[in-house]
Design a protein around this motif. Sequence first.
Motif, PDB file in Angstrom:
ATOM      1  N   ALA A  65       0.843  -1.198   0.000  1.00  0.00           N
ATOM      2  CA  ALA A  65       0.000   0.000   0.000  1.00  0.00           C
ATOM      3  C   ALA A  65       0.876   1.245   0.000  1.00  0.00           C
ATOM      4  O   ALA A  65       0.675   2.165  -0.793  1.00  0.00           O
ATOM      5  N   THR A  66       1.857   1.258   0.884  1.00  0.00           N
ATOM      6  CA  THR A  66       2.842   2.337   0.920  1.00  0.00           C
ATOM      7  C   THR A  66       4.001   1.890   1.793  1.00  0.00           C
ATOM      8  O   THR A  66       3.866   0.965   2.604  1.00  0.00           O
ATOM      9  N   THR A  67       5.134   2.554   1.610  1.00  0.00           N
ATOM     10  CA  THR A  67       6.325   2.236   2.394  1.00  0.00           C
ATOM     11  C   THR A  67       6.754   3.465   3.189  1.00  0.00           C
ATOM     12  O   THR A  67       6.517   4.603   2.756  1.00  0.00           O
ATOM     13  N   PRO A  68       7.389   3.262   4.344  1.00  0.00           N
ATOM     14  CA  PRO A  68       7.921   4.405   5.096  1.00  0.00           C
ATOM     15  C   PRO A  68       9.121   4.996   4.362  1.00  0.00           C
ATOM     16  O   PRO A  68       9.802   4.301   3.603  1.00  0.00           O
ATOM     17  N   ILE A  69       9.365   6.276   4.578  1.00  0.00           N
ATOM     18  CA  ILE A  69      10.530   6.905   3.951  1.00  0.00           C
ATOM     19  C   ILE A  69      11.807   6.362   4.587  1.00  0.00           C
ATOM     20  O   ILE A  69      11.936   6.301   5.811  1.00  0.00           O
ATOM     21  N   ASP A  70      12.737   5.951   3.738  1.00  0.00           N
ATOM     22  CA  ASP A  70      14.040   5.498   4.208  1.00  0.00           C
ATOM     23  C   ASP A  70      14.779   6.683   4.854  1.00  0.00           C
ATOM     24  O   ASP A  70      14.739   7.801   4.329  1.00  0.00           O
ATOM     25  N   PRO A  71      15.450   6.475   5.997  1.00  0.00           N
ATOM     26  CA  PRO A  71      16.160   7.582   6.661  1.00  0.00           C
ATOM     27  C   PRO A  71      17.142   8.308   5.753  1.00  0.00           C
ATOM     28  O   PRO A  71      17.286   9.533   5.838  1.00  0.00           O
ATOM     29  N   GLN A  72      17.831   7.576   4.883  1.00  0.00           N
ATOM     30  CA  GLN A  72      18.774   8.215   3.966  1.00  0.00           C
ATOM     31  C   GLN A  72      18.055   9.136   2.987  1.00  0.00           C
ATOM     32  O   GLN A  72      18.558  10.204   2.622  1.00  0.00           O
ATOM     33  N   VAL A  73      16.851   8.737   2.596  1.00  0.00           N
ATOM     34  CA  VAL A  73      16.045   9.565   1.698  1.00  0.00           C
ATOM     35  C   VAL A  73      15.665  10.869   2.397  1.00  0.00           C
ATOM     36  O   VAL A  73      15.773  11.965   1.822  1.00  0.00           O
TER      37      VAL A  73
ATOM     38  N   LEU B 102      17.309   3.527 -12.393  1.00  0.00           N
ATOM     39  CA  LEU B 102      16.613   2.382 -11.794  1.00  0.00           C
ATOM     40  C   LEU B 102      15.983   1.487 -12.847  1.00  0.00           C
ATOM     41  O   LEU B 102      15.825   0.284 -12.641  1.00  0.00           O
ATOM     42  N   ILE B 103      15.631   2.080 -14.004  1.00  0.00           N
ATOM     43  CA  ILE B 103      14.893   1.309 -15.021  1.00  0.00           C
ATOM     44  C   ILE B 103      15.638   1.219 -16.358  1.00  0.00           C
ATOM     45  O   ILE B 103      15.069   0.765 -17.348  1.00  0.00           O
ATOM     46  N   GLY B 104      16.879   1.663 -16.393  1.00  0.00           N
ATOM     47  CA  GLY B 104      17.654   1.559 -17.627  1.00  0.00           C
ATOM     48  C   GLY B 104      17.270   2.559 -18.694  1.00  0.00           C
ATOM     49  O   GLY B 104      17.476   2.317 -19.892  1.00  0.00           O
ATOM     50  N   ALA B 105      16.707   3.701 -18.274  1.00  0.00           N
ATOM     51  CA  ALA B 105      16.283   4.735 -19.230  1.00  0.00           C
ATOM     52  C   ALA B 105      17.308   5.869 -19.265  1.00  0.00           C
ATOM     53  O   ALA B 105      18.243   5.910 -18.465  1.00  0.00           O
ATOM     54  N   ASP B 106      17.111   6.809 -20.170  1.00  0.00           N
ATOM     55  CA  ASP B 106      17.878   8.046 -20.183  1.00  0.00           C
ATOM     56  C   ASP B 106      17.095   9.110 -19.424  1.00  0.00           C
ATOM     57  O   ASP B 106      15.851   9.107 -19.438  1.00  0.00           O
ATOM     58  N   PRO B 107      17.788  10.039 -18.763  1.00  0.00           N
ATOM     59  CA  PRO B 107      17.083  11.047 -17.956  1.00  0.00           C
ATOM     60  C   PRO B 107      16.030  11.841 -18.715  1.00  0.00           C
ATOM     61  O   PRO B 107      14.979  12.180 -18.146  1.00  0.00           O
ATOM     62  N   ASP B 108      16.262  12.144 -19.995  1.00  0.00           N
ATOM     63  CA  ASP B 108      15.291  12.944 -20.744  1.00  0.00           C
ATOM     64  C   ASP B 108      14.036  12.159 -21.112  1.00  0.00           C
ATOM     65  O   ASP B 108      13.105  12.710 -21.717  1.00  0.00           O
ATOM     66  N   GLU B 109      13.982  10.877 -20.743  1.00  0.00           N
ATOM     67  CA  GLU B 109      12.787  10.065 -20.985  1.00  0.00           C
ATOM     68  C   GLU B 109      11.918   9.951 -19.731  1.00  0.00           C
ATOM     69  O   GLU B 109      10.901   9.260 -19.739  1.00  0.00           O
ATOM     70  N   ILE B 110      12.312  10.644 -18.667  1.00  0.00           N
ATOM     71  CA  ILE B 110      11.572  10.612 -17.403  1.00  0.00           C
ATOM     72  C   ILE B 110      10.752  11.882 -17.249  1.00  0.00           C
ATOM     73  O   ILE B 110      11.287  12.994 -17.241  1.00  0.00           O
ATOM     74  N   ILE B 111       9.438  11.730 -17.134  1.00  0.00           N
ATOM     75  CA  ILE B 111       8.517  12.843 -16.906  1.00  0.00           C
ATOM     76  C   ILE B 111       8.028  12.739 -15.462  1.00  0.00           C
ATOM     77  O   ILE B 111       7.363  11.762 -15.096  1.00  0.00           O
ATOM     78  N   PHE B 112       8.351  13.711 -14.618  1.00  0.00           N
ATOM     79  CA  PHE B 112       7.882  13.674 -13.233  1.00  0.00           C
ATOM     80  C   PHE B 112       6.388  13.992 -13.178  1.00  0.00           C
ATOM     81  O   PHE B 112       5.892  14.878 -13.890  1.00  0.00           O
TER      82      PHE B 112
ATOM     83  N   GLY C 138      13.771  13.301  -3.185  1.00  0.00           N
ATOM     84  CA  GLY C 138      13.462  12.096  -2.420  1.00  0.00           C
ATOM     85  C   GLY C 138      13.248  10.879  -3.291  1.00  0.00           C
ATOM     86  O   GLY C 138      13.706   9.777  -2.975  1.00  0.00           O
ATOM     87  N   PHE C 139      12.571  11.072  -4.425  1.00  0.00           N
ATOM     88  CA  PHE C 139      12.323   9.973  -5.362  1.00  0.00           C
ATOM     89  C   PHE C 139      13.644   9.467  -5.932  1.00  0.00           C
ATOM     90  O   PHE C 139      13.915   8.258  -5.977  1.00  0.00           O
ATOM     91  N   GLY C 140      14.495  10.398  -6.358  1.00  0.00           N
ATOM     92  CA  GLY C 140      15.792  10.000  -6.897  1.00  0.00           C
ATOM     93  C   GLY C 140      16.647   9.285  -5.874  1.00  0.00           C
ATOM     94  O   GLY C 140      17.301   8.268  -6.178  1.00  0.00           O
ATOM     95  N   ALA C 141      16.630   9.789  -4.635  1.00  0.00           N
ATOM     96  CA  ALA C 141      17.394   9.148  -3.564  1.00  0.00           C
ATOM     97  C   ALA C 141      16.863   7.758  -3.270  1.00  0.00           C
ATOM     98  O   ALA C 141      17.629   6.809  -3.074  1.00  0.00           O
ATOM     99  N   ALA C 142      15.524   7.615  -3.249  1.00  0.00           N
ATOM    100  CA  ALA C 142      14.916   6.305  -2.975  1.00  0.00           C
ATOM    101  C   ALA C 142      15.313   5.294  -4.046  1.00  0.00           C
ATOM    102  O   ALA C 142      15.556   4.119  -3.746  1.00  0.00           O
ATOM    103  N   ALA C 143      15.386   5.754  -5.300  1.00  0.00           N
ATOM    104  CA  ALA C 143      15.803   4.865  -6.388  1.00  0.00           C
ATOM    105  C   ALA C 143      17.229   4.381  -6.177  1.00  0.00           C
ATOM    106  O   ALA C 143      17.540   3.192  -6.346  1.00  0.00           O
ATOM    107  N   ASN C 144      18.109   5.292  -5.785  1.00  0.00           N
ATOM    108  CA  ASN C 144      19.512   4.912  -5.564  1.00  0.00           C
ATOM    109  C   ASN C 144      19.673   4.001  -4.349  1.00  0.00           C
ATOM    110  O   ASN C 144      20.435   3.027  -4.392  1.00  0.00           O
TER     111      ASN C 144
END
Length: 389
Positions: A13-21, A61-71, A254-260
């Motif tokens: 359903a949802t996950t808690p935010i990782d402390p590093q994030v 995270l998904i093998g894409a190029d950055p310009d193919e990501i729409i937030f 936060g999203f980028g950090a969570a991916a890493n």
Amino acid sequence: MRVGDSIYLDHQATTPIDPQVKLEMDPYLYDVFGNPHSSEHSFGWYASKAIDKARAGVAGLIGADPDEIIFTSGATESNNLALFGLMEFFNSARRRKLIVSQIEHKSIINIAKKLSNEYNVDCFYVKCDKYGLLDGEDIGQSLKDNSAAILSISSVNNEIGTIQNLIEITRLAKSHGTLVHVDASQAPCAIDIDVVKMDVDMLSLSSHKIYGPKGIGALYVRRDVQKLMKPMIIGGGQEHGLRGGTLPTHQCVGFGAAANVLKAHIASGERERLRKLKALFLAELSRAGINYSVNGPPENQRHPGNLNLCFHGCIAQDLLMATQPHVAASSGSACNSGVFEPSYVLKAIGLTEEDARASIRYSVGRYTTEKDVTCAVEYILRAYTSLNG
């Protein structure tokens, strides 16, 4: 994972935010507060640079190029942009069919209904087997007349954890000239994603499913497909003109950090640890003498953190309430005017209405411990015994 007296077992359903994030997000809530689209001063430059880094993290995270990501604001918006954003393509290509499965997330099912009812799109609902795996022959039949514009499927089911064979399905769709959209909200914690190898055209992601903040997601759109899309949110031309509005720097970070962080945890064996916790959960239920069965696919075709269990002789809502506030899980049922309807996903894989009403999804996560599992089963046993006493 414990919060006070409660054990959290609802990570799908949802996950808690990782402390590093959280640590990486904090500066962008206070010090680096500039508008990332302000290009004439350093406040905007710093924010923009942070978003570029975040975009690269999500793409990686998904093998894409950055310009193919729409937030976007989340996977639901991503799903809407993927399908409504190609309405003109439906018309210009003279392909009036959308193919989805019977067990998609409600955000896809309801989009399909609206497209069918209001835009004259022909929607085909692919059947699945008792494990939730899509019927290849049914997909082939739906593609046969070459009228399908888009095939949209979830790579990992949110209720029963079924992992679809994306490469095989995509190959079949592409052989008929059909674009492929994947709702991958549940996928990153379960499988490795490579949009190039999978040959998908669009893919939806959600930050809060991978230990990042809520309110932020992304739609991967292959470059040539971007040219076919129209925005749903009109604004100042942000996100290649496909999604207007000022980006929330802290959430993107936060999203980028969570991916890493997720990539690091996967490398350290997080998925195998989740499987072991599930095995312990089942062993403890069996040892306690609880009459249950597992809904959905075998372990090798299932999200490593997912368990969907039918507690025979119980009603899921009663069992869930009887374990409150000690165990957090979900039934997958919808409540309309106080009447609980059994999960359409469970009915689609062949469960009777009685068994569907008796089923609960438990999902373990990054901070779940063995003690959490054994304690949760103790609470479930007490509730189960009380309800069947």
